[in-house]
Design a protein around this motif. Structure first.
Motif, PDB file in Angstrom:
ATOM      1  N   SER A 149       0.820  -1.203   0.000  1.00 17.53           N
ATOM      2  CA  SER A 149       0.000   0.000   0.000  1.00 17.53           C
ATOM      3  C   SER A 149       0.859   1.260   0.000  1.00 17.53           C
ATOM      4  O   SER A 149       0.582   2.216  -0.702  1.00 17.53           O
ATOM      5  N   GLN A 150       1.938   1.258   0.782  1.00 19.02           N
ATOM      6  CA  GLN A 150       2.776   2.437   0.883  1.00 19.02           C
ATOM      7  C   GLN A 150       3.574   2.668  -0.394  1.00 19.02           C
ATOM      8  O   GLN A 150       3.664   3.779  -0.889  1.00 19.02           O
ATOM      9  N   GLU A 151       4.159   1.620  -0.943  1.00 17.53           N
ATOM     10  CA  GLU A 151       5.066   1.791  -2.062  1.00 17.53           C
ATOM     11  C   GLU A 151       4.359   1.964  -3.390  1.00 17.53           C
ATOM     12  O   GLU A 151       4.831   2.652  -4.272  1.00 17.53           O
ATOM     13  N   PHE A 152       3.211   1.321  -3.562  1.00 16.12           N
ATOM     14  CA  PHE A 152       2.580   1.304  -4.862  1.00 16.12           C
ATOM     15  C   PHE A 152       1.291   2.111  -4.906  1.00 16.12           C
ATOM     16  O   PHE A 152       0.669   2.210  -5.939  1.00 16.12           O
ATOM     17  N   ASP A 153       0.887   2.687  -3.760  1.00 17.74           N
ATOM     18  CA  ASP A 153      -0.343   3.451  -3.703  1.00 17.74           C
ATOM     19  C   ASP A 153      -1.483   2.635  -4.316  1.00 17.74           C
ATOM     20  O   ASP A 153      -2.269   3.120  -5.117  1.00 17.74           O
ATOM     21  N   LEU A 154      -1.554   1.372  -3.945  1.00 17.87           N
ATOM     22  CA  LEU A 154      -2.510   0.434  -4.511  1.00 17.87           C
ATOM     23  C   LEU A 154      -3.737   0.338  -3.625  1.00 17.87           C
ATOM     24  O   LEU A 154      -3.626   0.146  -2.415  1.00 17.87           O
ATOM     25  N   ASP A 155      -4.893   0.486  -4.246  1.00 16.35           N
ATOM     26  CA  ASP A 155      -6.139   0.378  -3.507  1.00 16.35           C
ATOM     27  C   ASP A 155      -6.206  -0.989  -2.822  1.00 16.35           C
ATOM     28  O   ASP A 155      -5.764  -1.998  -3.369  1.00 16.35           O
ATOM     29  N   LEU A 207      -4.990  -5.784  -3.247  1.00 13.50           N
ATOM     30  CA  LEU A 207      -3.985  -6.486  -2.460  1.00 13.50           C
ATOM     31  C   LEU A 207      -4.407  -7.931  -2.228  1.00 13.50           C
ATOM     32  O   LEU A 207      -5.485  -8.194  -1.713  1.00 13.50           O
ATOM     33  N   VAL A 208      -3.569  -8.866  -2.632  1.00 17.37           N
ATOM     34  CA  VAL A 208      -3.896 -10.270  -2.450  1.00 17.37           C
ATOM     35  C   VAL A 208      -3.213 -10.807  -1.202  1.00 17.37           C
ATOM     36  O   VAL A 208      -2.135 -10.347  -0.810  1.00 17.37           O
ATOM     37  N   ASP A 209      -3.827 -11.781  -0.585  1.00 14.83           N
ATOM     38  CA  ASP A 209      -3.284 -12.434   0.601  1.00 14.83           C
ATOM     39  C   ASP A 209      -2.446 -13.624   0.144  1.00 14.83           C
ATOM     40  O   ASP A 209      -2.997 -14.598  -0.387  1.00 14.83           O
ATOM     41  N   PRO A 210      -1.115 -13.578   0.301  1.00 13.88           N
ATOM     42  CA  PRO A 210      -0.277 -14.684  -0.178  1.00 13.88           C
ATOM     43  C   PRO A 210      -0.611 -16.022   0.462  1.00 13.88           C
ATOM     44  O   PRO A 210      -0.309 -17.069  -0.107  1.00 13.88           O
ATOM     45  N   LYS A 211      -1.250 -15.991   1.637  1.00 13.41           N
ATOM     46  CA  LYS A 211      -1.627 -17.255   2.283  1.00 13.41           C
ATOM     47  C   LYS A 211      -2.707 -17.997   1.502  1.00 13.41           C
ATOM     48  O   LYS A 211      -2.911 -19.192   1.694  1.00 13.41           O
ATOM     49  N   GLU A 225       4.468  -2.003 -13.187  1.00 12.09           N
ATOM     50  CA  GLU A 225       3.535  -2.963 -13.780  1.00 12.09           C
ATOM     51  C   GLU A 225       2.249  -3.054 -12.968  1.00 12.09           C
ATOM     52  O   GLU A 225       1.137  -3.035 -13.517  1.00 12.09           O
ATOM     53  N   VAL A 226       2.391  -3.132 -11.649  1.00 12.18           N
ATOM     54  CA  VAL A 226       1.212  -3.205 -10.777  1.00 12.18           C
ATOM     55  C   VAL A 226       0.365  -1.941 -10.905  1.00 12.18           C
ATOM     56  O   VAL A 226      -0.869  -2.000 -11.010  1.00 12.18           O
ATOM     57  N   ALA A 227       1.021  -0.787 -10.925  1.00 10.50           N
ATOM     58  CA  ALA A 227       0.293   0.475 -11.026  1.00 10.50           C
ATOM     59  C   ALA A 227      -0.504   0.549 -12.324  1.00 10.50           C
ATOM     60  O   ALA A 227      -1.667   0.977 -12.335  1.00 10.50           O
ATOM     61  N   MET A 228       0.109   0.114 -13.411  1.00 14.56           N
ATOM     62  CA  MET A 228      -0.583   0.206 -14.697  1.00 14.56           C
ATOM     63  C   MET A 228      -1.682  -0.839 -14.834  1.00 14.56           C
ATOM     64  O   MET A 228      -2.749  -0.576 -15.399  1.00 14.56           O
ATOM     65  N   PHE A 254      -6.670  -8.042 -14.313  1.00 19.06           N
ATOM     66  CA  PHE A 254      -5.810  -7.950 -13.138  1.00 19.06           C
ATOM     67  C   PHE A 254      -6.616  -8.273 -11.885  1.00 19.06           C
ATOM     68  O   PHE A 254      -7.696  -7.733 -11.662  1.00 19.06           O
ATOM     69  N   ILE A 255      -6.090  -9.189 -11.067  1.00 17.44           N
ATOM     70  CA  ILE A 255      -6.770  -9.588  -9.832  1.00 17.44           C
ATOM     71  C   ILE A 255      -6.109  -8.965  -8.614  1.00 17.44           C
ATOM     72  O   ILE A 255      -6.783  -8.514  -7.686  1.00 17.44           O
ATOM     73  N   GLY A 256      -4.799  -8.912  -8.606  1.00 20.25           N
ATOM     74  CA  GLY A 256      -4.128  -8.292  -7.472  1.00 20.25           C
ATOM     75  C   GLY A 256      -2.642  -8.596  -7.438  1.00 20.25           C
ATOM     76  O   GLY A 256      -2.097  -9.258  -8.326  1.00 20.25           O
ATOM     77  N   ALA A 257      -1.973  -8.110  -6.394  1.00 18.14           N
ATOM     78  CA  ALA A 257      -0.527  -8.280  -6.267  1.00 18.14           C
ATOM     79  C   ALA A 257      -0.112  -8.168  -4.808  1.00 18.14           C
ATOM     80  O   ALA A 257      -0.849  -7.653  -3.963  1.00 18.14           O
ATOM     81  N   CYS A 258       1.065  -8.661  -4.519  1.00 16.33           N
ATOM     82  CA  CYS A 258       1.696  -8.447  -3.217  1.00 16.33           C
ATOM     83  C   CYS A 258       3.205  -8.499  -3.412  1.00 16.33           C
ATOM     84  O   CYS A 258       3.693  -9.022  -4.420  1.00 16.33           O
ATOM     85  N   LYS A 259       3.925  -7.934  -2.449  1.00 24.25           N
ATOM     86  CA  LYS A 259       5.378  -7.866  -2.567  1.00 24.25           C
ATOM     87  C   LYS A 259       6.106  -8.844  -1.660  1.00 24.25           C
ATOM     88  O   LYS A 259       7.191  -9.314  -1.996  1.00 24.25           O
TER      89      LYS A 259
END
Length: 254
Positions: A9-15, A19-23, A73-76, A88-93
């Motif tokens: 959220s902080q780095e990518f300003d992503l709604d 955000l996907v849960d890697p679990k 890539e995530v932002a676009m 696009f479904i989501g991302a995590c770092k």
């Protein structure tokens, strides 16, 4: 696996909705691989998805470049939605950089064209594919985005082989007339000559260019769809680049 949601959220300003849960990610067999990562078939929650795992590198400068590319890539992907773009479904770092998109089971356009050779597509089918690609590119360009790597490997078919969707924004950039962008980006065989120097092909050289580089690539892909032949056949990718740059190839070849 920790979620890393706060960092995303902080780095990518992503709604938060992206955000996907890697679990809840299950990584299955690999279905593709590129210069910057591998794509796997998998599941997110109860949905079949494509999971792109980004290759991070080891050197600090490589890690920094990878993280910047991932952020772009995530932002676009979160910015543009279209029926001819892979959803696009989501991302995590953390713990690894992951991008999740819809799973398209029809395979790449490259694989489909190879499967029907030496036959060519029906003209109406070829035009339908070309229109799908053109609509996807028009959507990107209307949002100020240049894809920079349009080629059959990044065009994915739906299960019924009726619709083409554009995927992989790993090399995409936002277009700006004031920004100097990296030359030698993409894949030579489909790459516009202005993306590399006509004198030398020094990696990392900075040049001005715009969305017209995608128009060139679209022309090469359209020719390939109609002819069902590899552009610049018999040449290496580097030879194809020089041929295009110096106009050594006659129209009948490409």
């Amino acid at each position: 696996m920790g979620s890393g949601n706060e960092l995303c959220s902080q780095e990518f300003d992503l709604d938060a909705k992206w955000l996907v849960d890697p679990k809840q990610i299950f990584v299955g067999p690999r279905i593709g691989e590129g210069a910057h990562g591998k794509v796997h078939k998998g599941k997110y929650k109860d949905q079949n998805v494509a999971i792109k795992i980004i290759r991070k590198g080891e050197a600090p400068e490589e890690i920094a470049k990878t993280e910047a590319r991932f952020a772009r890539e995530v932002a676009m992907l979160s910015k543009v939605q279209h029926k001819n773009l892979a959803k696009f479904i989501g991302a995590c770092k953390e713990p690894i950089m992951v991008i999740v998109t819809e799973l398209l089971s029809g395979g790449t356009l490259r694989k489909y064209l190879l499967s029907i050779r030496p036959r060519c597509l029906d003209f109406s089918e070829a035009v339908g594919f070309a229109l799908d690609i053109a609509r996807a590119m028009d959507c990107l360009h209307s949002h100020g985005i240049i894809h920079r790597d349009l080629k059959p490997e990044n065009l994915i078919l739906t299960a019924d082989h009726k619709t083409v969707k554009l995927a992989d924004f790993g090399l995409a950039r936002e277009e700006s007339v004031t920004e100097m962008m990296t030359a030698e980006t993409g894949t030579y065989r489909w790459m516009a000559p202005e993306l590399y120097s006509t004198v030398t092909l020094r990696n990392g050289e900075k040049k001005h260019y715009n969305h017209k580089v995608d128009v060139y690539s679209f022309g090469i892909v359209f020719w390939e769809i109609i002819q069902n032949k590899l552009p610049f056949e018999g040449m290496s990718n580097l030879q194809a680049a020089y041929a295009a740059a110096f106009k050594l190839v006659v129209g009948a070849t490409v």
